[in-house]
Each structure stands twice: as structure tokens, then as C-alpha cells.
Design a protein around this motif. Structure first.
Motif, PDB file in Angstrom:
ATOM      1  N   LEU A  76       1.229  -1.110   0.358  1.00  0.00           N
ATOM      2  CA  LEU A  76      -0.109  -0.064  -0.298  1.00  0.00           C
ATOM      3  C   LEU A  76       0.371   1.875  -0.181  1.00  0.00           C
ATOM      4  O   LEU A  76       2.046   1.158   0.280  1.00  0.00           O
ATOM      5  CB  LEU A  76      -1.329   0.529   1.465  1.00  0.00           C
ATOM      6  CG  LEU A  76      -1.666  -1.018   1.318  1.00  0.00           C
ATOM      7  CD1 LEU A  76      -2.389  -1.032   2.882  1.00  0.00           C
ATOM      8  CD2 LEU A  76      -2.669  -1.473   0.251  1.00  0.00           C
ATOM      9  N   PRO A  77       0.308   2.592  -0.414  1.00  0.00           N
ATOM     10  CA  PRO A  77      -0.602   2.375  -1.062  1.00  0.00           C
ATOM     11  C   PRO A  77      -0.990   1.889  -2.534  1.00  0.00           C
ATOM     12  O   PRO A  77      -0.395   2.381  -3.206  1.00  0.00           O
ATOM     13  CB  PRO A  77      -0.876   3.992  -1.775  1.00  0.00           C
ATOM     14  CG  PRO A  77       0.798   4.638  -1.503  1.00  0.00           C
ATOM     15  CD  PRO A  77       1.316   3.430  -0.852  1.00  0.00           C
ATOM     16  N   THR A  78      -2.950   2.097  -3.008  1.00  0.00           N
ATOM     17  CA  THR A  78      -2.925   1.243  -4.544  1.00  0.00           C
ATOM     18  C   THR A  78      -3.375   2.414  -5.184  1.00  0.00           C
ATOM     19  O   THR A  78      -3.610   3.490  -4.784  1.00  0.00           O
ATOM     20  CB  THR A  78      -2.905  -0.421  -4.079  1.00  0.00           C
ATOM     21  OG1 THR A  78      -3.566  -0.699  -5.090  1.00  0.00           O
ATOM     22  CG2 THR A  78      -5.235   0.189  -2.840  1.00  0.00           C
ATOM     23  N   HIS A  79      -3.832   1.911  -6.291  1.00  0.00           N
ATOM     24  CA  HIS A  79      -4.480   2.403  -7.611  1.00  0.00           C
ATOM     25  C   HIS A  79      -6.291   2.726  -6.472  1.00  0.00           C
ATOM     26  O   HIS A  79      -6.851   1.873  -5.664  1.00  0.00           O
ATOM     27  CB  HIS A  79      -5.241   0.821  -7.848  1.00  0.00           C
ATOM     28  CG  HIS A  79      -4.967   2.244  -9.701  1.00  0.00           C
ATOM     29  ND1 HIS A  79      -6.624   2.622  -9.896  1.00  0.00           N
ATOM     30  CD2 HIS A  79      -4.925   2.467 -10.790  1.00  0.00           C
ATOM     31  CE1 HIS A  79      -6.560   3.597 -10.746  1.00  0.00           C
ATOM     32  NE2 HIS A  79      -6.207   3.430 -11.625  1.00  0.00           N
ATOM     33  N   ASN A  80      -6.392   4.270  -7.155  1.00  0.00           N
ATOM     34  CA  ASN A  80      -7.467   5.330  -6.012  1.00  0.00           C
ATOM     35  C   ASN A  80      -8.538   4.426  -6.368  1.00  0.00           C
ATOM     36  O   ASN A  80      -9.911   5.051  -5.918  1.00  0.00           O
ATOM     37  CB  ASN A  80      -7.321   6.365  -6.510  1.00  0.00           C
ATOM     38  CG  ASN A  80      -7.570   6.817  -7.824  1.00  0.00           C
ATOM     39  OD1 ASN A  80      -7.835   6.129  -8.392  1.00  0.00           O
ATOM     40  ND2 ASN A  80      -7.176   8.128  -8.266  1.00  0.00           N
ATOM     41  N   LYS A  81      -8.588   3.234  -7.304  1.00  0.00           N
ATOM     42  CA  LYS A  81     -10.352   2.617  -8.093  1.00  0.00           C
ATOM     43  C   LYS A  81     -10.160   1.834  -6.822  1.00  0.00           C
ATOM     44  O   LYS A  81     -11.686   1.145  -7.103  1.00  0.00           O
ATOM     45  CB  LYS A  81      -9.800   2.292  -9.167  1.00  0.00           C
ATOM     46  CG  LYS A  81     -10.509   3.875  -9.632  1.00  0.00           C
ATOM     47  CD  LYS A  81     -10.564   3.346 -11.747  1.00  0.00           C
ATOM     48  CE  LYS A  81     -10.781   4.461 -12.502  1.00  0.00           C
ATOM     49  NZ  LYS A  81     -10.661   4.043 -14.019  1.00  0.00           N
ATOM     50  N   LEU A  82      -9.297   1.320  -6.030  1.00  0.00           N
ATOM     51  CA  LEU A  82      -9.354  -0.111  -5.481  1.00  0.00           C
ATOM     52  C   LEU A  82      -9.542   0.505  -3.564  1.00  0.00           C
ATOM     53  O   LEU A  82      -9.471   1.435  -3.534  1.00  0.00           O
ATOM     54  CB  LEU A  82      -8.190  -0.938  -5.705  1.00  0.00           C
ATOM     55  CG  LEU A  82      -7.802  -1.213  -7.180  1.00  0.00           C
ATOM     56  CD1 LEU A  82      -6.389  -1.776  -6.742  1.00  0.00           C
ATOM     57  CD2 LEU A  82      -9.363  -1.771  -7.385  1.00  0.00           C
ATOM     58  N   GLU A  83     -10.133  -0.843  -2.988  1.00  0.00           N
ATOM     59  CA  GLU A  83     -10.385  -0.525  -1.416  1.00  0.00           C
ATOM     60  C   GLU A  83      -9.519  -1.418  -1.077  1.00  0.00           C
ATOM     61  O   GLU A  83      -8.551  -2.428  -1.745  1.00  0.00           O
ATOM     62  CB  GLU A  83     -11.385  -0.444  -1.196  1.00  0.00           C
ATOM     63  CG  GLU A  83     -12.719  -0.056  -1.708  1.00  0.00           C
ATOM     64  CD  GLU A  83     -14.619  -0.404  -0.971  1.00  0.00           C
ATOM     65  OE1 GLU A  83     -14.251  -0.903   0.224  1.00  0.00           O
ATOM     66  OE2 GLU A  83     -15.240  -0.323  -1.975  1.00  0.00           O
ATOM     67  N   SER A  84      -8.622  -1.507   0.509  1.00  0.00           N
ATOM     68  CA  SER A  84      -7.698  -1.453   0.602  1.00  0.00           C
ATOM     69  C   SER A  84      -7.549  -2.246   2.414  1.00  0.00           C
ATOM     70  O   SER A  84      -8.789  -0.777   2.888  1.00  0.00           O
ATOM     71  CB  SER A  84      -6.194  -1.371   0.183  1.00  0.00           C
ATOM     72  OG  SER A  84      -6.152   0.059   0.914  1.00  0.00           O
ATOM     73  N   ILE A  85      -7.490  -2.924   2.862  1.00  0.00           N
ATOM     74  CA  ILE A  85      -7.181  -3.096   4.203  1.00  0.00           C
ATOM     75  C   ILE A  85      -6.055  -3.366   4.442  1.00  0.00           C
ATOM     76  O   ILE A  85      -5.333  -4.443   4.113  1.00  0.00           O
ATOM     77  CB  ILE A  85      -8.365  -4.474   4.581  1.00  0.00           C
ATOM     78  CG1 ILE A  85      -9.763  -4.276   4.119  1.00  0.00           C
ATOM     79  CG2 ILE A  85      -7.822  -4.927   6.095  1.00  0.00           C
ATOM     80  CD1 ILE A  85     -10.467  -5.586   4.182  1.00  0.00           C
ATOM     81  N   LEU A  86      -5.432  -2.367   5.649  1.00  0.00           N
ATOM     82  CA  LEU A  86      -3.852  -2.078   6.340  1.00  0.00           C
ATOM     83  C   LEU A  86      -3.712  -3.637   7.243  1.00  0.00           C
ATOM     84  O   LEU A  86      -4.483  -3.715   7.976  1.00  0.00           O
ATOM     85  CB  LEU A  86      -3.842  -1.426   6.872  1.00  0.00           C
ATOM     86  CG  LEU A  86      -2.572  -1.372   7.511  1.00  0.00           C
ATOM     87  CD1 LEU A  86      -0.257  -1.930   6.261  1.00  0.00           C
ATOM     88  CD2 LEU A  86      -1.955   0.130   7.869  1.00  0.00           C
ATOM     89  N   LEU A  87      -2.644  -4.751   6.988  1.00  0.00           N
ATOM     90  CA  LEU A  87      -2.628  -5.938   7.609  1.00  0.00           C
ATOM     91  C   LEU A  87      -1.469  -5.909   8.549  1.00  0.00           C
ATOM     92  O   LEU A  87      -2.107  -5.631   9.525  1.00  0.00           O
ATOM     93  CB  LEU A  87      -2.402  -6.974   6.624  1.00  0.00           C
ATOM     94  CG  LEU A  87      -3.490  -7.490   5.305  1.00  0.00           C
ATOM     95  CD1 LEU A  87      -3.374  -8.500   4.675  1.00  0.00           C
ATOM     96  CD2 LEU A  87      -5.136  -7.765   6.221  1.00  0.00           C
ATOM     97  N   GLU A  88      -0.397  -4.731   7.850  1.00  0.00           N
ATOM     98  CA  GLU A  88       0.922  -5.452   8.559  1.00  0.00           C
ATOM     99  C   GLU A  88       2.098  -3.997   8.021  1.00  0.00           C
ATOM    100  O   GLU A  88       2.036  -3.913   6.923  1.00  0.00           O
ATOM    101  CB  GLU A  88       1.628  -6.803   8.735  1.00  0.00           C
ATOM    102  CG  GLU A  88       2.749  -6.655   9.700  1.00  0.00           C
ATOM    103  CD  GLU A  88       2.484  -8.786  10.119  1.00  0.00           C
ATOM    104  OE1 GLU A  88       3.626  -9.155   9.731  1.00  0.00           O
ATOM    105  OE2 GLU A  88       1.658  -8.898  10.267  1.00  0.00           O
TER     106      GLU A  88
END
Length: 214
Positions: A76-88
Motif C-alpha cells: 500500500l498505497p494502491t490504485h485510487n479505484k481500489l479499496e484496501s485493508i492494512l494488514l501489517e
């Protein structure tokens, strides 16, 4: 309406019992996290099938955007069209051959990264190592580039150079190398990435609940 609702629930339950989850991943997550997650998930949902798509960060991001993967592990960070969950927050370490002159230092000096032949883990434009070089204005002597973590460790063991690798990669390593913390700590943020939860299959939604088993 009630019948339609019931029919939808039955269809979703069937998909949960006989679904397929396509997961984009890079090698260290595939080696150290996915077996634990999938083992636990499989205990509860034994008929779900999996397809692991192994690639670099750019591959995985593209597969999710184009719908080839339902979700994926990414820096992360990733593409602005995608959602994400920070894991570690995965800490980065310098790795050295056993006969390196700085073997006794407590922390590896950032500026020393430019003084020895460097073996680069090539992960496209999102490479975390490039960020370290830019941030500290370092011009490394890059002698080798490879996509393979184990090739890097083997080359370092042979005295061909030094490198930087994340902690997750350095679990259970079979090589005679020395791992040193960096003078200025650095990390890569690993997260699970997907298009959106609304369009996600029920099996993939349930899979998200098992990420803590990594």
C-alpha cells in the motif's frame, strides 16, 4: 419479496459451499501467510476452491482492476479505484554476507547502502527499496536485479553484494547470511486489496474474516 429474498439466500449459500476465490499474491505472502489462512478457512468451508495468481505488485493490481482476481495482497498505497485493508507494517532489513566489514555494527548505516555492490529485488515502480534510495538521496551500485527473493539471499551468501529485504521474506531462511536493522527504520505496508465489497462474492467476503489467522 420474501420468496425472492429466500431464493437469493439459498443461491448465496450454494456459492459459499461451492465457490472459487481467485487471489493475487506475491511470493512471501504465498509462502508465509496464505497456508495458515487457507487451512483455517478450509476447515469451515471445505468445498471452496482457490486460484493463487503469483506476480509482482503491478501484476496483482492490474488483475484486480480487470477482474481476473477477486482480491489480492499488495504493498500500500494502491490504485485510487481500489479499496484496501492494512494488514501489517513489514519492517525492512539489510542483509549481508558473513564476512562483510560492517558485520559488527548494531544498525546498518543508510549511507553505506551506496558503498557496496547492491542486489535489487525488482518489483516494478512500486518497489519500496527505490523509496529508501530517493528519500536519502542514495545512488546504489546495482549489480544484479531479480524477482526472486531466494536468489538474492543466495547471491548475498556467496558474497556478491548486499541487499534489503522485508521481515516476512526473512522467516525460516536456509542461507548463511547476516540480517541487520537499518539505521533509520523503514517498512512496507502490506494490505488486502479489492474492487469493492458490494460486488464481492460471498466466499470472498467470508475469506476477509480469516485474514487474522495469517
Amino acid at each position: 419479496k420474501e420468496f425472492d429474498k429466500l431464493q437469493t439466500q439459498v443461491e448465496e449459500l450454494f456459492k459459499l459451499q461451492h465457490g472459487l476465490i481467485r487471489i493475487g499474491t506475491f511470493s512471501s505472502v504465498a509462502t508465509h501467510w496464505l497456508p495458515n489462512i487457507v487451512k483455517k478457512f478450509q476447515n469451515d468451508y471445505p468445498n471452496i476452491d482457490y486460484e493463487f495468481l503469483l506476480g509482482d505488485y503491478e501484476d496483482i493490481e492490474r488483475w484486480i482492476l480487470e477482474g481476473y482476481a477477486d482480491c489480492g495482497f499488495l504493498r500500500l498505497p494502491t490504485h485510487n479505484k481500489l479499496e484496501s485493508i492494512l494488514l501489517e507494517k513489514d519492517k525492512l532489513f539489510a542483509i549481508l554476507p558473513e564476512n562483510h566489514p560492517l558485520i559488527d555494527c548494531e544498525y546498518f548505516p543508510i549511507k553505506a547502502l551506496s558503498e557496496y555492490p547492491f542486489i535489487l529485488l525488482e518489483q516494478g515502480e512500486q518497489a519500496y527499496i527505490s523509496d529508501i534510495f530517493k528519500k536519502h538521496n542514495i545512488s546504489p551500485k546495482i549489480r544484479f536485479k531479480t524477482l526472486d527473493n531466494y536468489a538474492i539471499m543466495s547471491m548475498v551468501e556467496s558474497g556478491l553484494g548486499i541487499s534489503i529485504l522485508p521481515q516476512l521474506i526473512l522467516k525460516r531462511i536456509p542461507f548463511r547470511i547476516v540480517v541487520k536493522e537499518l539505521e533509520i527504520p523503514a517498512y512496507r505496508d502490506i494490505g488486502l486489496v479489492f474492487k469493492d465489497k458490494f460486488s464481492m462474492s460471498l466466499a470472498t467476503k467470508r475469506f476477509l474474516d480469516y485474514l487474522d489467522y495469517r
